[in-house]
Design an enzyme around this catalytic site. Structure first.
Site, short mmCIF file in Angstrom:
data_model
loop_
_atom_site.label_atom_id
_atom_site.label_comp_id
_atom_site.label_asym_id
_atom_site.label_seq_id
_atom_site.Cartn_x
_atom_site.Cartn_y
_atom_site.Cartn_z
N ASP A 96 0.85 -1.19 0.00
CA ASP A 96 0.00 0.00 0.00
C ASP A 96 0.89 1.24 0.00
O ASP A 96 2.11 1.14 0.08
CB ASP A 96 -0.97 -0.02 1.18
CG ASP A 96 -0.26 -0.06 2.53
OD1 ASP A 96 0.94 0.22 2.59
OD2 ASP A 96 -0.93 -0.38 3.54
N ASP A 268 -8.00 -7.38 0.52
CA ASP A 268 -7.13 -7.56 1.68
C ASP A 268 -7.90 -7.12 2.91
O ASP A 268 -8.80 -6.28 2.83
CB ASP A 268 -5.85 -6.73 1.55
CG ASP A 268 -6.07 -5.27 1.94
OD1 ASP A 268 -5.79 -4.92 3.10
OD2 ASP A 268 -6.57 -4.48 1.11
N CYS A 306 -13.33 -28.24 7.48
CA CYS A 306 -12.14 -27.43 7.18
C CYS A 306 -10.92 -28.31 6.97
O CYS A 306 -10.73 -29.32 7.67
CB CYS A 306 -11.89 -26.45 8.32
SG CYS A 306 -10.42 -25.40 8.10
N CYS A 308 -7.72 -27.13 7.21
CA CYS A 308 -6.52 -26.53 7.80
C CYS A 308 -5.90 -27.50 8.79
O CYS A 308 -6.56 -28.41 9.30
CB CYS A 308 -6.87 -25.21 8.49
SG CYS A 308 -7.60 -25.40 10.15
N CYS A 311 -7.70 -28.12 12.20
CA CYS A 311 -8.88 -28.97 12.18
C CYS A 311 -8.56 -30.41 11.83
O CYS A 311 -9.11 -31.35 12.41
CB CYS A 311 -9.92 -28.41 11.21
SG CYS A 311 -10.65 -26.84 11.75
N HIS A 338 -6.24 -21.36 10.72
CA HIS A 338 -7.62 -21.76 10.43
C HIS A 338 -8.37 -20.65 9.69
O HIS A 338 -9.02 -20.90 8.67
CB HIS A 338 -8.35 -22.09 11.73
CG HIS A 338 -9.82 -22.25 11.55
ND1 HIS A 338 -10.40 -23.41 11.06
CD2 HIS A 338 -10.84 -21.37 11.72
CE1 HIS A 338 -11.71 -23.24 10.97
NE2 HIS A 338 -12.00 -22.02 11.36
#
Length: 374
Positions: A96, A268, A306, A308, A311, A338
């Site tokens: 940015d 974002d 999930c 991830c 999990c 997660h």
């Protein structure tokens, strides 16, 4: 207008209504869109390694120019060869302009036609951020995509203040284009608040310039969320289709689903990482505040669907609650992984739904309950 920056290209690959998929080609690889960019404020997505961030599906991250300018300084980063090498992130990167942080320091800054003058929040030193300085710093950081310096007024600003913000942003846009690094893509930032006419007029002004992409700034800054969604539905589909469309600093999964449906390509937001550090896990069924007593003997995973590591490796809600209440820092990493996996899943499934011509059904499945709701 054709993209002219070496090594940078955007092409649309599918469309369903206003929603679309595309491929963003950068010097550090291709990025499939719609995409979510995890925020690496200090050159790091908080609590995670670059390898862990990439495992969520992210192929582009955001670096914060303001913070990296103040510490460690662009000269240090330039000496090693840029932010990619400094952070060991091999994929695409966007920085940015630093303008939002400078503008938000209400008690530390002044703004004029020249730029921002403010006091560093670290040591109180005087800093001057002009369009030219923003381009110089971002050029030293060396991200694939830089952002122009802009004025981001609050959602409560008067029409006169909104008009002035657009006018100054346009003048600064020309200065940024003149000062940009030749091999670095540059996006313009459309302002205008929640007035559709003003937004479209400003978008037309910036579209007439040789920007590689167009961003929508000044959303989620105090206006009602429903109004933001309404304006996005009107404005986003009418941005130049040949360039990527980036919605800055937004937002919840619901915000992403609605904005993708309006034709936005890039996002974002600090929400998934910040909320994780506050002990909040986002799931498609709703938000889990892990410290709540109801999870003390809940031995189920955060989200059975999930993929991830948190999990799939069998960590229960009860165990995560125990870690959080005990102040064990590893739980912040586990919740962050997660949450970013959920955002990665959202944009991945959105791309598949658009390609299959079933985005409306996909959106309904995500909008039945906002995952940021408690």
């Amino acid at each position: 207008m054709a993209i002219s920056t070496f090594g940078f290209e955007f092409r649309q690959t599918a469309q369903d209504g206003a929603a679309r998929t595309g491929v963003l080609t950068t010097p550090h690889g291709e990025v499939e869109t719609p995409t979510f960019m995890p925020v690496g404020t200090q050159g790091s997505v908080k609590t995670l390694t670059p390898e862990e961030v990439a495992a969520t599906g992210a192929r582009i991250v955001l670096g914060n120019t303001y913070h990296l300018w103040l510490r460690p300084g662009p000269e240090v980063i330039d000496k090693i060869g840029g932010l990619h090498k400094f952070t060991c992130w091999p994929h695409a990167m966007l920085t940015d302009s630093g303008g939002f942080q400078a503008f938000s320091l209400a008690d530390r800054r002044t703004v004029s036609e020249e730029g921002f003058v403010f006091r560093s929040h670290l040591d109180g030193s005087r800093r001057v951020l002009t369009p030219e300085v923003a381009m110089q710093v971002q050029g030293a950081l060396g991200a694939d995509i830089a952002m122009q310096l802009d004025i981001c007024p609050p959602g409560t600003a008067s029409p006169r203040e909104m008009d002035e913000a657009c006018a100054v942003t346009t003048r600064w846009a020309r200065r940024c284009l003149s000062a940009k690094r030749p091999d670095q893509a540059l996006f313009g930032i459309v302002q205008g608040g929640t007035d559709v006419r003003r937004r479209l007029a400003h978008a037309d002004e910036l579209a007439a310039m040789s920007f590689d992409g167009l961003a929508l700034g000044g959303f989620s800054v105090g206006e009602p969320i429903e109004k933001m969604h309404e304006v996005l539905a009107e404005v986003a589909p009418r941005l130049d289709a040949s360039r990527p469309r980036y919605l800055m600093g937004v937002g919840t999964p619901t915000d992403l689903v609605r904005a993708i449906g309006a034709g936005v390509d890039m996002f974002d937001c600090v929400l998934p990482t910040r909320n994780a550090r506050n002990g909040q896990a986002l799931t498609k069924q709703g938000r889990i505040v892990i410290k709540q007593a109801r999870y003390k003997e809940d031995f189920s995973p955060l989200d059975p669907g999930c993929e991830c590591p948190t999990c799939t490796q069998g960590y229960s809600r009860a165990y995560l609650r125990h870690l959080f209440m005990a102040g064990e820092v590893v739980v912040l990493r586990m919740l962050t992984e997660h949450n970013l996996h959920l955002y990665g899943r959202l944009v991945r499934e959105a791309r598949a739904a658009i390609a299959a011509g079933r985005y409306a059904a996909f959106a309904r499945s995500w909008l039945t309950k906002d995952v940021a709701d408690s």
